[in-house]
Design an enzyme around this catalytic site. Structure first.
Site, PDB file in Angstrom:
ATOM      1  N   ASN A  10       9.027   3.806  -5.562  1.00 33.97           N
ATOM      2  CA  ASN A  10       7.712   4.976  -4.706  1.00 33.97           C
ATOM      3  C   ASN A  10       8.914   4.147  -3.280  1.00 33.97           C
ATOM      4  O   ASN A  10       8.153   4.423  -2.412  1.00 33.97           O
ATOM      5  CB  ASN A  10       6.410   4.652  -4.660  1.00 33.97           C
ATOM      6  CG  ASN A  10       6.122   6.628  -3.957  1.00 33.97           C
ATOM      7  OD1 ASN A  10       7.417   7.080  -3.639  1.00 33.97           O
ATOM      8  ND2 ASN A  10       4.971   6.388  -3.748  1.00 33.97           N
ATOM      9  N   LYS A  12       8.392   6.864  -0.911  1.00 38.41           N
ATOM     10  CA  LYS A  12       7.388   8.131  -0.651  1.00 38.41           C
ATOM     11  C   LYS A  12       8.501   8.815   0.292  1.00 38.41           C
ATOM     12  O   LYS A  12       9.702   8.893   0.225  1.00 38.41           O
ATOM     13  CB  LYS A  12       6.743   7.498   0.372  1.00 38.41           C
ATOM     14  CG  LYS A  12       5.300   6.370  -0.442  1.00 38.41           C
ATOM     15  CD  LYS A  12       4.864   5.674   0.016  1.00 38.41           C
ATOM     16  CE  LYS A  12       3.879   4.353  -0.719  1.00 38.41           C
ATOM     17  NZ  LYS A  12       2.536   3.765  -0.198  1.00 38.41           N
ATOM     18  N   HIS A  96      -0.896  10.017  -6.200  1.00 39.18           N
ATOM     19  CA  HIS A  96      -0.704   9.659  -6.016  1.00 39.18           C
ATOM     20  C   HIS A  96      -2.358   9.765  -4.790  1.00 39.18           C
ATOM     21  O   HIS A  96      -2.125  10.613  -4.390  1.00 39.18           O
ATOM     22  CB  HIS A  96       0.620   9.624  -5.179  1.00 39.18           C
ATOM     23  CG  HIS A  96       0.517   7.918  -4.254  1.00 39.18           C
ATOM     24  ND1 HIS A  96       0.203   7.631  -3.300  1.00 39.18           N
ATOM     25  CD2 HIS A  96       1.359   6.637  -4.759  1.00 39.18           C
ATOM     26  CE1 HIS A  96       1.011   6.458  -2.632  1.00 39.18           C
ATOM     27  NE2 HIS A  96       1.026   5.922  -3.954  1.00 39.18           N
ATOM     28  N   GLU A 166      -3.530   1.944  -8.871  1.00 37.99           N
ATOM     29  CA  GLU A 166      -3.324   1.595  -6.661  1.00 37.99           C
ATOM     30  C   GLU A 166      -4.846   1.380  -6.211  1.00 37.99           C
ATOM     31  O   GLU A 166      -4.605   2.611  -5.411  1.00 37.99           O
ATOM     32  CB  GLU A 166      -2.612   2.547  -7.352  1.00 37.99           C
ATOM     33  CG  GLU A 166      -1.526   3.091  -7.167  1.00 37.99           C
ATOM     34  CD  GLU A 166      -0.245   3.134  -6.480  1.00 37.99           C
ATOM     35  OE1 GLU A 166       0.727   2.302  -5.930  1.00 37.99           O
ATOM     36  OE2 GLU A 166      -0.601   4.582  -5.906  1.00 37.99           O
TER      37      GLU A 166
END
Length: 254
Positions: A10, A12, A96, A166
């Site tokens: 990821n 981001k 997320h 996560e």
């Protein structure tokens, strides 16, 4: 059939076109285990999706970092699942913790997003995880179960879902869940799926770990029986991402 190791990167909100080309050069030259051992998916910002899709080696795949909760239309700034499908982007990351916290995405909203993306043919990396306060108060599993339930209430077919655990307190902080902590939550999450969805879904669904994964800790984390791979943040922008992909070998050699 064992669960194939899965490594997601990821990126981001990072990168320039030049930096992306450098990362692609590193990935494309890397000597990593074959597709039958590990599935690799990288998730650049929207604006770089076509570049990455066109230049990335064929055994790696691409994910968007988000998509809209329903069909497109008068939703300025959003990107629909249909658009991603139109560009042949196979994967999307949804739920997320940064979006849950910063943009107020609720469990129900994330569940709706997951269901809609799947209905349009996307594969989904669905993120769950608790904050430090929630962990310290002993409510980790209550939080993770509620987040997962919001998805399970809306999704019948889990074939194209990867669950990413996560712990929010470990994302970008340098703190990392110990292998034992990660294994405990993954095992409990699998137990929850067995009881609330089906034993088959629990046995086949990949549950990956995210939160300060790096080249130094990936092998020990990946060796845990219920850790089926990683969703990697900052380290996915660095050459050590290759080492993390290679951690898939710990499962093959187990």
């Amino acid at each position: 059939m064992g669960r194939k190791f899965f490594v997601g990167g990821n990126w981001k909100c990072n990168g320039t076109a030049e930096e992306v080309k450098k990362i692609l050069a590193t990935l494309n030259a890397a000597d990593v285990p074959s597709q039958d051992v590990v599935e690799v998916v990288v998730s650049p910002p929207y604006v770089f999706l076509p570049l990455v899709k066109n230049e990335l080696r064929p055994d790696f795949h691409v994910a968007a970092q988000n998509c809209w909760v329903k069909k497109g239309g008068a939703f300025t700034g959003e990107v629909s699942a249909e658009m991603l499908v139109n560009l042949s982007i196979p994967w999307v990351i949804l739920g997320h913790s940064e979006r849950r916290a910063l943009l107020g995405e609720s469990n129900e909203f994330v569940g709706d997003k997951v269901a809609y993306a799947l209905s349009q043919g996307l594969k989904v990396i669905a993120c769950v995880g608790e904050t430090l306060e929630e962990r310290e108060s002993g409510s980790t599993m209550d939080v993770v179960a509620a987040q997962t339930k919001a998805i399970a209430d809306r999704v019948k077919d889990w074939t194209n879902v990867v669950v990413a655990y996560e712990p929010v307190w470990a994302i970008g902080t340098g703190k990392v869940a110990s292998p034992a902590q990660a294994q405990e939550v993954h095992a409990e999450l699998r137990k929850w799926l067995a009881a609330n969805v089906s034993p088959e879904v629990a046995a086949s669904t990949r549950i990956i770990y995210g939160g300060s994964v790096n080249g130094a800790n990936c092998k020990e984390l990946g060796g845990q029986p219920d850790v089926d791979g990683f969703l990697v943040g900052g380290a996915s922008l660095k050459p050590e991402f290759i080492d993390i992909i290679k951690a898939a070998e710990v499962k093959r050699n187990a």
